[in-house]
Design an enzyme around this catalytic site. Structure first.
Site, mmCIF file in Angstrom:
data_model
loop_
_atom_site.group_PDB
_atom_site.id
_atom_site.type_symbol
_atom_site.label_atom_id
_atom_site.label_comp_id
_atom_site.label_asym_id
_atom_site.label_seq_id
_atom_site.Cartn_x
_atom_site.Cartn_y
_atom_site.Cartn_z
ATOM 1 N N HIS A 188 -0.429 3.257 -9.657
ATOM 2 C CA HIS A 188 -1.201 3.999 -8.657
ATOM 3 C C HIS A 188 -0.588 5.394 -8.540
ATOM 4 C CE1 HIS A 188 -3.278 5.317 -5.131
ATOM 5 N NE2 HIS A 188 -2.121 5.516 -4.524
ATOM 6 N N VAL A 240 0.842 -1.194 0.000
ATOM 7 C CA VAL A 240 0.000 0.000 0.000
ATOM 8 C C VAL A 240 0.886 1.256 0.000
ATOM 9 C CG1 VAL A 240 -1.737 1.303 1.315
ATOM 10 C CG2 VAL A 240 -1.882 -1.200 1.176
ATOM 11 N N ASP A 277 -8.471 3.178 -6.114
ATOM 12 C CA ASP A 277 -8.788 3.856 -7.378
ATOM 13 C C ASP A 277 -9.992 3.186 -8.047
ATOM 14 O OD1 ASP A 277 -6.307 5.462 -7.155
ATOM 15 O OD2 ASP A 277 -5.375 3.498 -7.387
HETATM 16 P P1 NAX Z 1 1.182 7.404 8.067
HETATM 17 O O1 NAX Z 1 2.367 8.290 7.906
HETATM 18 O O2 NAX Z 1 0.046 7.822 8.923
HETATM 19 O O3 NAX Z 1 1.674 5.991 8.612
HETATM 20 C C1 NAX Z 1 2.739 5.296 8.083
HETATM 21 C C2 NAX Z 1 3.384 4.549 9.214
HETATM 22 O O4 NAX Z 1 4.379 3.703 8.662
HETATM 23 C C3 NAX Z 1 4.073 5.434 10.226
HETATM 24 O O5 NAX Z 1 3.578 5.149 11.538
HETATM 25 C C4 NAX Z 1 5.541 5.068 10.095
HETATM 26 O O6 NAX Z 1 6.240 5.117 11.327
HETATM 27 C C5 NAX Z 1 5.439 3.647 9.567
HETATM 28 N N1 NAX Z 1 6.637 3.169 8.882
HETATM 29 C C6 NAX Z 1 7.473 3.875 8.084
HETATM 30 N N2 NAX Z 1 8.490 3.106 7.685
HETATM 31 C C7 NAX Z 1 8.278 1.876 8.206
HETATM 32 C C8 NAX Z 1 8.990 0.659 8.165
HETATM 33 N N3 NAX Z 1 10.152 0.576 7.499
HETATM 34 N N4 NAX Z 1 8.495 -0.413 8.816
HETATM 35 C C9 NAX Z 1 7.338 -0.324 9.497
HETATM 36 N N5 NAX Z 1 6.630 0.826 9.611
HETATM 37 C C10 NAX Z 1 7.092 1.905 8.964
HETATM 38 O O7 NAX Z 1 0.708 7.076 6.583
HETATM 39 P P2 NAX Z 1 -0.681 6.453 6.096
HETATM 40 O O8 NAX Z 1 -1.635 7.540 5.855
HETATM 41 O O9 NAX Z 1 -1.046 5.327 7.001
HETATM 42 O O10 NAX Z 1 -0.243 5.923 4.652
HETATM 43 C C11 NAX Z 1 0.651 4.839 4.504
HETATM 44 C C12 NAX Z 1 1.115 4.736 3.079
HETATM 45 O O11 NAX Z 1 0.005 4.456 2.220
HETATM 46 C C13 NAX Z 1 1.746 6.003 2.520
HETATM 47 O O12 NAX Z 1 2.918 5.634 1.794
HETATM 48 C C14 NAX Z 1 0.685 6.531 1.578
HETATM 49 O O13 NAX Z 1 1.247 7.308 0.551
HETATM 50 C C15 NAX Z 1 0.110 5.245 1.053
HETATM 51 N N6 NAX Z 1 -1.211 5.310 0.404
HETATM 52 C C16 NAX Z 1 -1.446 4.459 -0.621
HETATM 53 C C17 NAX Z 1 -2.665 4.379 -1.250
HETATM 54 C C18 NAX Z 1 -2.917 3.416 -2.353
HETATM 55 O O14 NAX Z 1 -4.020 3.451 -2.901
HETATM 56 N N7 NAX Z 1 -1.994 2.548 -2.762
HETATM 57 C C19 NAX Z 1 -3.781 5.282 -0.844
HETATM 58 C C20 NAX Z 1 -3.615 5.849 0.511
HETATM 59 C C21 NAX Z 1 -2.216 6.241 0.882
HETATM 60 O O15 NAX Z 1 -1.921 7.486 0.332
#
Ligand code: NAX
Length: 327
Positions: A187, A129, A159
């Protein structure tokens, strides 16, 4: 009760996970007869916060939730995982170019791919994701040579669901009546939401909406929906992304409905001219825990041009991470 399924989720303290974990625990992802063992992964700085999320999960007293384990080590967190949801990623911060984002995420998905390769269950299914999702999935897949490539996927279901929602809104039909929508490619804003084969209550969608609306309104609205959510909410899509992740794994494990298909970004087998191995979104049907790319759909010139453009972006991303040594 079925055999418990071990589900690893990275980014456990993040905003998507806050919606996702409770729905996994409730049985929405794997069905009402399948207990789950949750493995939650975070970076060390977020482990304390993740402990709070785990406390709330306990407080849900979910009958299907067998256990919750927390780790900041992918080599521990993915051990025995049947399903791995790679939600955590390095976010894009001010001043970062797309190439910087690829470089920042490369080491994360390299290590996670290696850990999945070494320790996940033989039947592991992986959904990425965290963005850039397709290319992060490509990196993880490239670092897991012993896991069949087709077990790596990236999420375009949000999407896909957004496209259904826009069609429903435009035509007044319930979402449940809309079938055979496709998201092609990356995406990202280059994705191509395609209703060329979609049906609404069994009728071709193209008979119910006009071409100008599709081209000038529908396609850009779906492509830009993530940005519109950020502008409205002041934060990126979270609950809808969690819901889409539930849908993606649900359908992969339990099957797509008869007569319909869904969209998943999966390694290309060369279908539709997409270079083999590129993680690109396709229309897929799912059955018996596997998926098949829907073959032989006709694409008009407009669709073909859009597909070519989004695939070109995926190739650039792939070349960039290969040059950086991540794949
Ligand atoms: P958040 O920043 O709220 O949460 C991400 C979490 O991941 C943080 O708590 C961080 O500490 C943790 N993290 C970072 N690196 C890590 C690692 N190496 N191991 C374990 N945990 C780690 O983001 P959130 O809103 O939850 O979004 C997560 C990701 O989804 C982002 O990259 C975002 O861009 C992506 N998305 C993808 C979508 C899709 O349709 N494919 C849609 C929604 C979202 O934008």
């Amino acid at each position: 009760r079925n055999t418990p399924v071990t589900v690893a989720v990275t980014g456990g303290a993040g905003q998507i996970a806050y919606g996702l974990l409770f729905r996994i625990a409730s049985g929405a992802m794997l069905g009402p007869d399948t207990p789950v063992r949750l493995r939650l992964l975070e970076i060390p700085a977020a482990v304390a916060s993740l402990e709070g999320v785990a406390m709330e999960l306990e407080d849900g007293a979910f009958p299907l939730l067998d256990s919750i384990d927390i780790s900041d080590d992918p080599w521990v967190g993915f051990a025995g995982a049947n399903v791995a949801l790679l939600v955590g990623a390095r976010p894009r911060t001010a001043g970062m170019e797309r190439s910087d984002l690829l470089a920042a995420n490369g080491p994360i998905f390299t290590e996670q791919g290696q850990a999945i390769n070494a320790s996940a269950a033989d039947d592991v299914k992986v959904l990425v994701v965290g963005n850039p999702a397709n290319t992060n999935a490509f990196i993880a897949m490239s670092n897991a040579p012993d896991v069949p490539a087709e077990r790596f996927s990236a999420m375009t279901r949000l999407d896909h669901n957004r496209a259904i929602a826009q069609l429903a809104k435009k035509t007044g039909a319930p979402a449940a009546d809309i079938a055979r929508v496709t998201i092609w490619g990356n995406h990202s804003a280059t994705q191509y939401p395609d209703v060329g084969h979609a049906t609404i209550a069994g009728r071709p969608a193209l008979e119910l909406v006009d071409e100008a609306w599709l081209r000038d309104d529908f396609v850009p609205t779906v492509q830009q929906r993530g940005t519109a959510i950020i502008q409205a909410r002041g934060a990126s899509s979270a609950a809808s992304a969690a819901s889409a992740a539930i849908d993606h794994i649900h359908d992969w494990v339990l099957g797509t409905p008869e007569g319909d298909w869904t969209s998943m970004a999966v390694p290309s087998d060369g279908s539709y001219g997409v270079p083999e191995g590129l993680i690109s979104s396709f229309p897929v049907t799912c059955a018996d825990g596997g998926y098949t790319i829907v073959p032989d759909l006709s694409l008009d010139d407009f669709s073909r041009a859009r597909l070519t453009a989004t695939v070109a972006e995926l190739e650039q991303e792939r070349d960039a991470v290969v040059d950086l040594g991540f794949a």
